[in-house]
Motif scaffolding. Structure first.
Motif, short mmCIF file in Angstrom:
data_model
loop_
_atom_site.label_atom_id
_atom_site.label_comp_id
_atom_site.label_asym_id
_atom_site.label_seq_id
_atom_site.Cartn_x
_atom_site.Cartn_y
_atom_site.Cartn_z
N SER B 63 0.84 -1.20 0.00
CA SER B 63 0.00 0.00 0.00
C SER B 63 0.87 1.26 0.00
O SER B 63 0.63 2.21 -0.75
CB SER B 63 -0.91 -0.04 1.23
OG SER B 63 -1.34 1.23 1.59
N SER B 64 1.91 1.25 0.84
CA SER B 64 2.83 2.40 0.89
C SER B 64 3.54 2.57 -0.45
O SER B 64 3.66 3.69 -0.96
CB SER B 64 3.88 2.21 1.99
OG SER B 64 3.26 2.11 3.25
N ALA B 67 1.25 4.03 -3.04
CA ALA B 67 1.02 5.46 -2.81
C ALA B 67 2.25 6.28 -3.19
O ALA B 67 2.12 7.38 -3.75
CB ALA B 67 0.66 5.69 -1.35
N LEU B 68 3.44 5.75 -2.91
CA LEU B 68 4.66 6.48 -3.28
C LEU B 68 4.80 6.53 -4.80
O LEU B 68 5.18 7.56 -5.36
CB LEU B 68 5.89 5.80 -2.66
CG LEU B 68 6.07 6.04 -1.15
CD1 LEU B 68 7.13 5.11 -0.58
CD2 LEU B 68 6.45 7.48 -0.87
N ALA B 71 2.51 9.07 -6.02
CA ALA B 71 3.00 10.42 -5.69
C ALA B 71 4.10 10.85 -6.66
O ALA B 71 4.13 12.01 -7.10
CB ALA B 71 3.52 10.45 -4.24
N ASP B 75 3.87 13.92 -9.22
CA ASP B 75 4.84 15.00 -9.14
C ASP B 75 5.53 15.24 -10.49
O ASP B 75 5.84 16.37 -10.85
CB ASP B 75 5.89 14.68 -8.07
CG ASP B 75 6.35 15.92 -7.35
OD1 ASP B 75 5.48 16.60 -6.78
OD2 ASP B 75 7.55 16.24 -7.41
N ARG B 77 4.17 14.60 -13.27
CA ARG B 77 3.07 14.86 -14.23
C ARG B 77 3.14 13.90 -15.42
O ARG B 77 3.15 14.31 -16.58
CB ARG B 77 3.12 16.31 -14.70
CG ARG B 77 2.84 17.29 -13.56
CD ARG B 77 2.84 18.72 -14.05
NE ARG B 77 2.41 19.63 -13.00
CZ ARG B 77 3.22 20.12 -12.07
NH1 ARG B 77 4.50 19.79 -12.05
NH2 ARG B 77 2.76 20.94 -11.14
#
Lengths: 188, 138
Positions: B63-64, B67-68, B71, B75, B77
């Motif tokens: 899960s981490s 999410a990373l 992210a 970031d 794009r």
């Protein structure tokens, strides 16, 4: 230019993501997922890896702000992020089921950061729940980490000025710890 | 995203579907060592291989990671993160979001497998899971 890595820890719903958002001068990095654990905290999303922000203090000191997930099942992230940290802002929401026990649990996990630099405790949501009183937090800190100087504040995580006061107090502690360590080294 | 759905890790139908998909994944790809379906916020839905403690821990870590990955993609794009690969000496882990669901599949293969095949079976399993959930909901 000095760099400090500061952790924001505390239970789910304490306001860690919001506090970093309030303080950061850059667009924060957030890793939130939809929260399916509504029994623990009734909020839409929860941090599953980290939050990240930056703030410049003084002329050129950069402070890196890392928020850790509040849930224990992500404690591997606690270990990873704690490695580089020199200080801790421990947020505890006063409306938690047992905020004093939460304080004790998180001090148990992160209290050693006091030796690396410093710790401050920031009690949030005291407008929602008026007890426990701030003195009870101070008493628990004395019990868990006797002899350590750990300031306790009440603050609104959304309020930049209040969060900045907590952070500056921590940075002052960190710098004092570094100065003491340096003078002890010189004396040895 | 299906925000109104009950938590996948507490839904017996979804847990059963996930178990079935993982069995199929194992039959199709013998180099599979371990696989788990997890919710976006790190709860194990169903797993193949591993013990309970490991399953819960891998679900949190995946899960981490997801999410990373999201992210970083955000970031830079470059659009939504499609999958994540961790290549190690004796194997690799591929994780991929289940289409239209708040769920991720993480699978560990031994080094004998080609990344291409592993990736395609993970993709197939993720889309099978999506199709089963839709059938259940219909």
């Amino acid at each position: 230019m000095a760099e400090h890595v500061i952790l924001f820890a505390g239970p789910m719903g304490a306001g860690k993501t919001t506090a970093i958002e309030s303080l950061s001068e850059i667009e924060t990095i957030r890793t939130e997922a939809n929260n399916t654990d509504r029994e623990t905290a009734d909020k839409d999303t929860t941090t599953v890896a980290l939050d990240y922000g930056e703030i410049t203090v003084g002329d050129e000191d950069k402070v890196r702000l890392y928020g850790v997930p509040g849930q224990r099942r992500f404690n591997f992230m606690w270990t990873i992020l704690k490695e580089r940290a020199v200080g801790l802002v421990l947020l505890v929401n006063n409306d938690a089921a047992d905020p004093i026990q939460e304080l004790a649990d998180f001090l148990d996990e992160f209290g050693d950061l006091h030796e690396k630099g410093g710790v401050v405790v920031c009690v949030t949501r005291s407008d929602v729940a008026t007890s426990p009183h701030i003195d009870q937090y101070a008493e628990k800190i004395r019990e868990v980490l006797p002899g350590r100087m750990i300031p306790v504040f009440t603050a609104d995580a959304r309020n930049t000025d209040q969060m900045r006061t907590c952070l500056m107090s921590l940075i002052a502690n960190i710098e004092m710890t570094a100065m003491i360590a340096a003078s002890q080294e010189r004396a040895a | 995203m299906n925000n109104a759905a009950p938590s996948a890790h507490k839904d017996p139908h979804i847990i059963a579907c996930a178990g079935e998909v993982l069995e199929g994944l194992n039959e199709f790809c013998r180099s599979l060592r371990y696989a788990t379906f997890l919710t976006d916020d790190g709860f194990e839905v169903a797993s193949f291989g591993g013990d309970d403690k490991q399953n819960r821990r891998v679900a949190s870590m995946a899960s981490s990671m997801q999410a990373l990955g999201d992210a970083v993609a955000k970031d830079l794009r470059i659009g939504a993160a499609e999958y994540i690969i961790i290549a190690a000496e004796t194997g690799y882990v591929i994780q991929m979001r289940v289409p239209d669901q708040l769920m991720v599949l993480a699978a560990h293969f031994d080094a004998a497998e080609t990344v291409g095949k592993a990736l395609s079976v993970v993709r197939l399993a993720a889309s099978n899971m999506c199709a089963m959930i839709r059938r259940e909901a219909a």
